[in-house]
Design an enzyme around this catalytic site. Sequence first.
Site, PDB file in Angstrom:
ATOM      1  N   VAL A   1    -155.214  87.806  51.540  1.00  0.00           N
ATOM      2  CA  VAL A   1    -154.274  88.786  50.975  1.00  0.00           C
ATOM      3  C   VAL A   1    -155.065  89.944  50.397  1.00  0.00           C
ATOM      4  O   VAL A   1    -156.090  89.744  49.740  1.00  0.00           O
ATOM      5  CB  VAL A   1    -153.390  88.129  49.893  1.00  0.00           C
TER       6      VAL A   1
ATOM      7  N   ASP B   1    -159.719  88.526  42.672  1.00  0.00           N
ATOM      8  CA  ASP B   1    -158.965  89.373  43.612  1.00  0.00           C
ATOM      9  C   ASP B   1    -157.528  89.643  43.146  1.00  0.00           C
ATOM     10  O   ASP B   1    -157.015  90.752  43.319  1.00  0.00           O
ATOM     11  CB  ASP B   1    -158.921  88.718  45.000  1.00  0.00           C
TER      12      ASP B   1
ATOM     13  N   HIS C   1    -169.554  76.165  30.484  1.00  0.00           N
ATOM     14  CA  HIS C   1    -169.380  74.710  30.498  1.00  0.00           C
ATOM     15  C   HIS C   1    -170.740  74.075  30.245  1.00  0.00           C
ATOM     16  O   HIS C   1    -171.724  74.430  30.894  1.00  0.00           O
ATOM     17  CB  HIS C   1    -168.826  74.255  31.845  1.00  0.00           C
TER      18      HIS C   1
ATOM     19  N   THR D   1    -167.859  66.310  35.182  1.00  0.00           N
ATOM     20  CA  THR D   1    -166.581  66.350  34.472  1.00  0.00           C
ATOM     21  C   THR D   1    -166.711  65.910  33.015  1.00  0.00           C
ATOM     22  O   THR D   1    -167.490  65.016  32.680  1.00  0.00           O
ATOM     23  CB  THR D   1    -165.525  65.470  35.167  1.00  0.00           C
ATOM     24  N   GLU D   2    -165.908  66.553  32.174  1.00  0.00           N
ATOM     25  CA  GLU D   2    -165.944  66.221  30.752  1.00  0.00           C
ATOM     26  C   GLU D   2    -165.405  64.829  30.470  1.00  0.00           C
ATOM     27  O   GLU D   2    -165.604  64.295  29.379  1.00  0.00           O
ATOM     28  CB  GLU D   2    -165.158  67.275  29.972  1.00  0.00           C
TER      29      GLU D   2
ATOM     30  N   ARG E   1    -168.099  62.465  29.160  1.00  0.00           N
ATOM     31  CA  ARG E   1    -168.279  62.451  27.701  1.00  0.00           C
ATOM     32  C   ARG E   1    -167.061  61.849  27.008  1.00  0.00           C
ATOM     33  O   ARG E   1    -167.187  61.072  26.068  1.00  0.00           O
ATOM     34  CB  ARG E   1    -168.523  63.875  27.188  1.00  0.00           C
TER      35      ARG E   1
ATOM     36  N   ARG F   1    -166.468  73.615  24.080  1.00  0.00           N
ATOM     37  CA  ARG F   1    -167.496  73.933  25.072  1.00  0.00           C
ATOM     38  C   ARG F   1    -168.474  74.994  24.580  1.00  0.00           C
ATOM     39  O   ARG F   1    -169.662  74.915  24.857  1.00  0.00           O
ATOM     40  CB  ARG F   1    -166.838  74.413  26.364  1.00  0.00           C
TER      41      ARG F   1
ATOM     42  N   HIS G   1    -167.893  78.931  33.319  1.00  0.00           N
ATOM     43  CA  HIS G   1    -166.915  77.915  33.706  1.00  0.00           C
ATOM     44  C   HIS G   1    -165.478  78.417  33.787  1.00  0.00           C
ATOM     45  O   HIS G   1    -164.760  78.098  34.724  1.00  0.00           O
ATOM     46  CB  HIS G   1    -166.986  76.758  32.704  1.00  0.00           C
ATOM     47  N   HIS G   2    -165.035  79.164  32.802  1.00  0.00           N
ATOM     48  CA  HIS G   2    -163.617  79.532  32.753  1.00  0.00           C
ATOM     49  C   HIS G   2    -163.479  80.935  32.176  1.00  0.00           C
ATOM     50  O   HIS G   2    -164.139  81.279  31.195  1.00  0.00           O
ATOM     51  CB  HIS G   2    -162.844  78.543  31.871  1.00  0.00           C
TER      52      HIS G   2
ATOM     53  N   GLU H   1    -155.356  80.709  35.791  1.00  0.00           N
ATOM     54  CA  GLU H   1    -156.546  81.412  35.311  1.00  0.00           C
ATOM     55  C   GLU H   1    -156.556  82.897  35.667  1.00  0.00           C
ATOM     56  O   GLU H   1    -157.365  83.657  35.144  1.00  0.00           O
ATOM     57  CB  GLU H   1    -157.803  80.733  35.847  1.00  0.00           C
TER      58      GLU H   1
ATOM     59  N   ARG I   1    -161.123  78.009  25.635  1.00  0.00           N
ATOM     60  CA  ARG I   1    -160.114  77.092  26.165  1.00  0.00           C
ATOM     61  C   ARG I   1    -160.469  75.666  25.771  1.00  0.00           C
ATOM     62  O   ARG I   1    -161.583  75.203  26.013  1.00  0.00           O
ATOM     63  CB  ARG I   1    -160.036  77.204  27.687  1.00  0.00           C
TER      64      ARG I   1
ATOM     65  N   GLY J   1    -158.809  70.078  28.663  1.00  0.00           N
ATOM     66  CA  GLY J   1    -157.502  69.554  29.067  1.00  0.00           C
ATOM     67  C   GLY J   1    -156.411  70.600  29.133  1.00  0.00           C
ATOM     68  O   GLY J   1    -155.378  70.385  29.766  1.00  0.00           O
TER      69      GLY J   1
ATOM     70  N   ALA K   1    -156.383  73.545  30.605  1.00  0.00           N
ATOM     71  CA  ALA K   1    -156.282  74.399  31.796  1.00  0.00           C
ATOM     72  C   ALA K   1    -155.315  73.836  32.832  1.00  0.00           C
ATOM     73  O   ALA K   1    -154.403  74.530  33.284  1.00  0.00           O
ATOM     74  CB  ALA K   1    -157.654  74.605  32.429  1.00  0.00           C
TER      75      ALA K   1
END
Length: 394
Positions: free
Chosen positions: A107, A175, A196, A208-209, A212, A233, A335-336, A365, A375, A378, A380
């Site tokens: 797109v 984008d 992260h 993955t978190e 932990r 984080r 990470h985010h 996001e 953030r 959990g 997101a």
Amino acid sequence: KAKYEAYLKSGSKTLFDCPEWHALQTYNGGDKVGQIPLIRQYSNNVLDTLHWMQSKGSPVMDRVSQGAGALWQRTHQLDAPAGLGLIDPLYQAAVKQGVNFKLGMRVQDLILNDKGRVIGVTATDKVGNKYEFTSKDGVILATGGYSQNKEMRQKSAPHLTSEMVSTNQPGATGDGIIMAEKVGAATVDMKQIQTHPTVVPGNGEMITEAVRGNGAILVNKEGKRFINELQTRDVVSAAELKQTDKVGYLFFDNSVRKSLKAIETYIKKGLVTEGKTPEELAQKLGINADNLKATLADYAKFQADKKDAQFGRADMPRPLTEAPYYAVMVTPAVHHTMGGLRINTEAQVLDHQGNVIPGLFAAGEVTGGVHGGNRLGGNAMADIVTFGRIAGRN
């Protein structure tokens, strides 16, 4: 406060929670930057989102944990690897409803009618053929963030150098934000970018978190813990960067391995070092064995006492005493992206004057305003489905 006082008065032995508590933690955990109306909309609808996903077949496990980077025990893990437990049920439901998927199609721009309403998109296929897709109901942008767009990233947050890898999929290049800006969409919190703390150095592979959250600890090259592993984080990332060579080791035992299917993937990829004893593992890693042994003894005592006297970790599900033992070298990575398109509580995209751009919706996001400056763990996946549903309904 009223709900908490009623909970205390009831004599309940279950964990207290409510939408207002979730909203307050999201706001405070995001450094009081997030937009309260969006946070309220999110927290008021997120439990219904969970039940809806279960109705679609998501294999939600019968336990609630405190995910790393979270502030409360409200993480519902799925009995499926990676994101499969979310994506596959939604995909199968869409297929049943006759959704037409156009894959391998890029797109490029939004289409507006003469009244300024978004009515579709232009796109190009793999061999250069051009298409227009139109819709009477509008367009939902769900294109993700901009972690992989280093130019956009550094324009907003220059301290995140181009050398920093990202945990995100290759298409997280902003984008959707660029497309929407062309038709007058406003953005918010673009400088708010999260790192992260558990990423394998050099290759961007995120651990993955849940590792932990299920009990793993972080130790440095000296074999010592250096942080409450369940801190947010940004805090854990900052602590890691202060350690020798700016790395840490995610340390766990066989009980943690058995609790989480994702660990098998990391082992198959050769990311995990194994030792029959902590001393053997320390030798393989080249870290101080005596310190590691003392660290583990202290942690086992803290876990038995239900009090982390060193760093105040609240949730310690396992004493980490079951052989064999495992470790993964980790370091922070981008990470985010908490910033993105400005939306209202109905997931409608807004222009620079705060007016709705007719026919244009966004979720996940690609948007900003929910998570503020940080953030929570959990939040997101819960956010993308919650606002995705709201966008879909509208």
